[in-house]
Design a protein around this motif. Structure first.
Motif, PDB file in Angstrom:
ATOM      1  N   PRO A  41       0.832  -1.208   0.000  1.00 33.07           N
ATOM      2  CA  PRO A  41       0.000   0.000   0.000  1.00 33.07           C
ATOM      3  C   PRO A  41       0.870   1.263   0.000  1.00 33.07           C
ATOM      4  O   PRO A  41       1.914   1.313   0.655  1.00 33.07           O
ATOM      5  CB  PRO A  41      -0.804  -0.126   1.298  1.00 33.07           C
ATOM      6  N   PHE A  42       0.397   2.268  -0.728  1.00 31.69           N
ATOM      7  CA  PHE A  42       1.196   3.494  -0.853  1.00 31.69           C
ATOM      8  C   PHE A  42       1.369   4.173   0.495  1.00 31.69           C
ATOM      9  O   PHE A  42       2.410   4.795   0.746  1.00 31.69           O
ATOM     10  CB  PHE A  42       0.534   4.440  -1.859  1.00 31.69           C
ATOM     11  N   SER A  43       0.391   4.063   1.385  1.00 32.71           N
ATOM     12  CA  SER A  43       0.535   4.650   2.719  1.00 32.71           C
ATOM     13  C   SER A  43       1.719   4.020   3.456  1.00 32.71           C
ATOM     14  O   SER A  43       2.463   4.711   4.170  1.00 32.71           O
ATOM     15  CB  SER A  43      -0.751   4.470   3.530  1.00 32.71           C
ATOM     16  N   GLY A  69       1.968  16.586  -5.144  1.00 33.88           N
ATOM     17  CA  GLY A  69       3.038  16.888  -4.195  1.00 33.88           C
ATOM     18  C   GLY A  69       2.518  17.586  -2.954  1.00 33.88           C
ATOM     19  O   GLY A  69       3.046  17.376  -1.850  1.00 33.88           O
ATOM     20  N   TYR A  70       1.478  18.391  -3.122  1.00 33.68           N
ATOM     21  CA  TYR A  70       0.827  19.033  -1.978  1.00 33.68           C
ATOM     22  C   TYR A  70       0.337  17.982  -0.993  1.00 33.68           C
ATOM     23  O   TYR A  70       0.400  18.177   0.233  1.00 33.68           O
ATOM     24  CB  TYR A  70      -0.333  19.889  -2.490  1.00 33.68           C
ATOM     25  N   VAL A  71      -0.128  16.846  -1.512  1.00 30.77           N
ATOM     26  CA  VAL A  71      -0.631  15.769  -0.652  1.00 30.77           C
ATOM     27  C   VAL A  71       0.456  15.301   0.318  1.00 30.77           C
ATOM     28  O   VAL A  71       0.166  14.966   1.479  1.00 30.77           O
ATOM     29  CB  VAL A  71      -1.156  14.593  -1.501  1.00 30.77           C
ATOM     30  N   ALA A  72       1.699  15.272  -0.116  1.00 32.15           N
ATOM     31  CA  ALA A  72       2.794  14.850   0.759  1.00 32.15           C
ATOM     32  C   ALA A  72       2.873  15.739   1.994  1.00 32.15           C
ATOM     33  O   ALA A  72       3.088  15.261   3.117  1.00 32.15           O
ATOM     34  CB  ALA A  72       4.121  14.875  -0.003  1.00 32.15           C
ATOM     35  N   HIS A  73       2.691  17.037   1.805  1.00 33.98           N
ATOM     36  CA  HIS A  73       2.739  17.968   2.934  1.00 33.98           C
ATOM     37  C   HIS A  73       1.478  17.855   3.791  1.00 33.98           C
ATOM     38  O   HIS A  73       1.552  17.939   5.028  1.00 33.98           O
ATOM     39  CB  HIS A  73       2.922  19.387   2.409  1.00 33.98           C
ATOM     40  N   ASP A  91      -3.545   5.241  -0.270  1.00 33.85           N
ATOM     41  CA  ASP A  91      -3.399   4.043  -1.101  1.00 33.85           C
ATOM     42  C   ASP A  91      -4.053   4.248  -2.465  1.00 33.85           C
ATOM     43  O   ASP A  91      -3.501   3.853  -3.498  1.00 33.85           O
ATOM     44  CB  ASP A  91      -4.026   2.843  -0.394  1.00 33.85           C
ATOM     45  N   ALA A  92      -5.224   4.886  -2.477  1.00 38.78           N
ATOM     46  CA  ALA A  92      -5.905   5.165  -3.739  1.00 38.78           C
ATOM     47  C   ALA A  92      -5.103   6.134  -4.594  1.00 38.78           C
ATOM     48  O   ALA A  92      -5.027   5.999  -5.826  1.00 38.78           O
ATOM     49  CB  ALA A  92      -7.301   5.722  -3.467  1.00 38.78           C
ATOM     50  N   ALA A  93      -4.483   7.114  -3.963  1.00 38.03           N
ATOM     51  CA  ALA A  93      -3.643   8.056  -4.709  1.00 38.03           C
ATOM     52  C   ALA A  93      -2.466   7.327  -5.346  1.00 38.03           C
ATOM     53  O   ALA A  93      -2.075   7.625  -6.481  1.00 38.03           O
ATOM     54  CB  ALA A  93      -3.145   9.162  -3.781  1.00 38.03           C
ATOM     55  N   GLY A  94      -1.899   6.369  -4.618  1.00 41.34           N
ATOM     56  CA  GLY A  94      -0.793   5.595  -5.169  1.00 41.34           C
ATOM     57  C   GLY A  94      -1.188   4.805  -6.391  1.00 41.34           C
ATOM     58  O   GLY A  94      -0.390   4.648  -7.330  1.00 41.34           O
ATOM     59  N   PRO A 131      -8.340  15.419  -8.879  1.00 40.11           N
ATOM     60  CA  PRO A 131      -8.523  13.961  -8.747  1.00 40.11           C
ATOM     61  C   PRO A 131      -7.633  13.304  -7.699  1.00 40.11           C
ATOM     62  O   PRO A 131      -8.024  12.302  -7.100  1.00 40.11           O
ATOM     63  CB  PRO A 131      -8.213  13.440 -10.151  1.00 40.11           C
ATOM     64  N   VAL A 132      -6.436  13.834  -7.472  1.00 38.01           N
ATOM     65  CA  VAL A 132      -5.544  13.245  -6.465  1.00 38.01           C
ATOM     66  C   VAL A 132      -5.655  13.971  -5.129  1.00 38.01           C
ATOM     67  O   VAL A 132      -5.833  13.348  -4.077  1.00 38.01           O
ATOM     68  CB  VAL A 132      -4.081  13.252  -6.963  1.00 38.01           C
ATOM     69  N   ALA A 133      -5.549  15.287  -5.142  1.00 42.00           N
ATOM     70  CA  ALA A 133      -5.559  16.052  -3.892  1.00 42.00           C
ATOM     71  C   ALA A 133      -6.965  16.228  -3.317  1.00 42.00           C
ATOM     72  O   ALA A 133      -7.126  16.310  -2.089  1.00 42.00           O
ATOM     73  CB  ALA A 133      -4.917  17.421  -4.108  1.00 42.00           C
TER      74      ALA A 133
END
Length: 223
Positions: free
Chosen positions: A9-11, A124-128, A183-186, A69-71
């Motif tokens: 899982p991406f998390s 990349g914003y999601v990482a923060h 995980d869905a973002a990954g 769609p991602v953030a």
């Protein structure tokens, strides 16, 4: 082309890949001394003021990112912290708390990076977003308890409202849902995109650590 579902899982990938940077930020001398009772309330108020700039950058573009769609799935009004930080600052610094408050260069670099990503690369914003809000819901609760005991704040009251998520009924459930979104973002990102988000996650911890180091220099051990 979207990537197939990942075996790991991406998390989990994010957590393990950034564990060293995460530990370095958590174990910073400034935070260790602050939470160990070696620094006064002024240092705590200073940290809170620096965080205000970071969370403004995170939250000013929240509405604009809601449809991404991602953030977009990560935008949750129950997590927003800016108003709570401002209430804490009014308690810590008085009604004119903005007077004399300015970002450290490290804080400006951190906030500028968040704002840049919100505008140009929301993945990349999601990482923060991840490093801040999931941390607030986890280790932030330890900080709250220590601050209440050290400086006599009312439990979950003014001075520590930043760490109080009044609109989150079940923090454990929210964290599980948040990891599912990661995980869905990954899955939605390709391999290059996932690697970039992992590197940005590491950078987020490094930027946070730079703020701690700047605060450490402002409050030296001999002070």
């Amino acid at each position: 082309m979207p990537a197939p579902e990942q075996a790991v899982p991406f998390s989990t990938v994010l957590r393990t890949a950034s564990s060293e940077e995460h530990a370095a930020a958590e174990q910073s001398p400034f935070m260790s001394r602050l939470l160990g009772g070696q620094l006064g309330i002024d240092a705590y108020a200073d940290l809170t003021g620096q965080l205000w700039y970071v969370y403004r950058a995170l939250e000013e573009q929240a509405d604009a990112l809601a449809g991404h769609p991602v953030a977009g799935p990560f935008i949750d009004r129950a997590l927003l912290r800016t108003a709570a930080i401002e209430r804490d600052l009014a308690h810590l610094r008085g009604p004119d708390w903005r007077t004399g408050l300015s970002p450290l260069p490290a804080t400006s670099a951190y906030a500028d990076r968040v704002a840049e990503l919100a505008a140009e690369w929301p993945a990349g914003y999601v990482a923060h977003h991840y490093t801040r809000y999931l941390g607030d819901l986890s280790g932030g609760q330890i900080v709250r308890g220590i601050a209440e005991r050290t400086w006599g704040f009312e439990r979950k009251g003014d001075g520590v409202r930043f760490y109080v998520f009044e609109e989150v009924a079940n923090p454990a459930a929210l964290k599980r849902e948040y990891r599912a979104k990661l995980d869905a973002a990954g899955v939605a990102l390709d391999e290059v995109g996932r690697r970039r988000v992992v590197e940005e996650c590491k950078r987020a911890f490094a930027l946070n650590g730079a703020v701690f180091r700047a605060l450490e220099a402002r409050y030296p051990l001999s002070a």
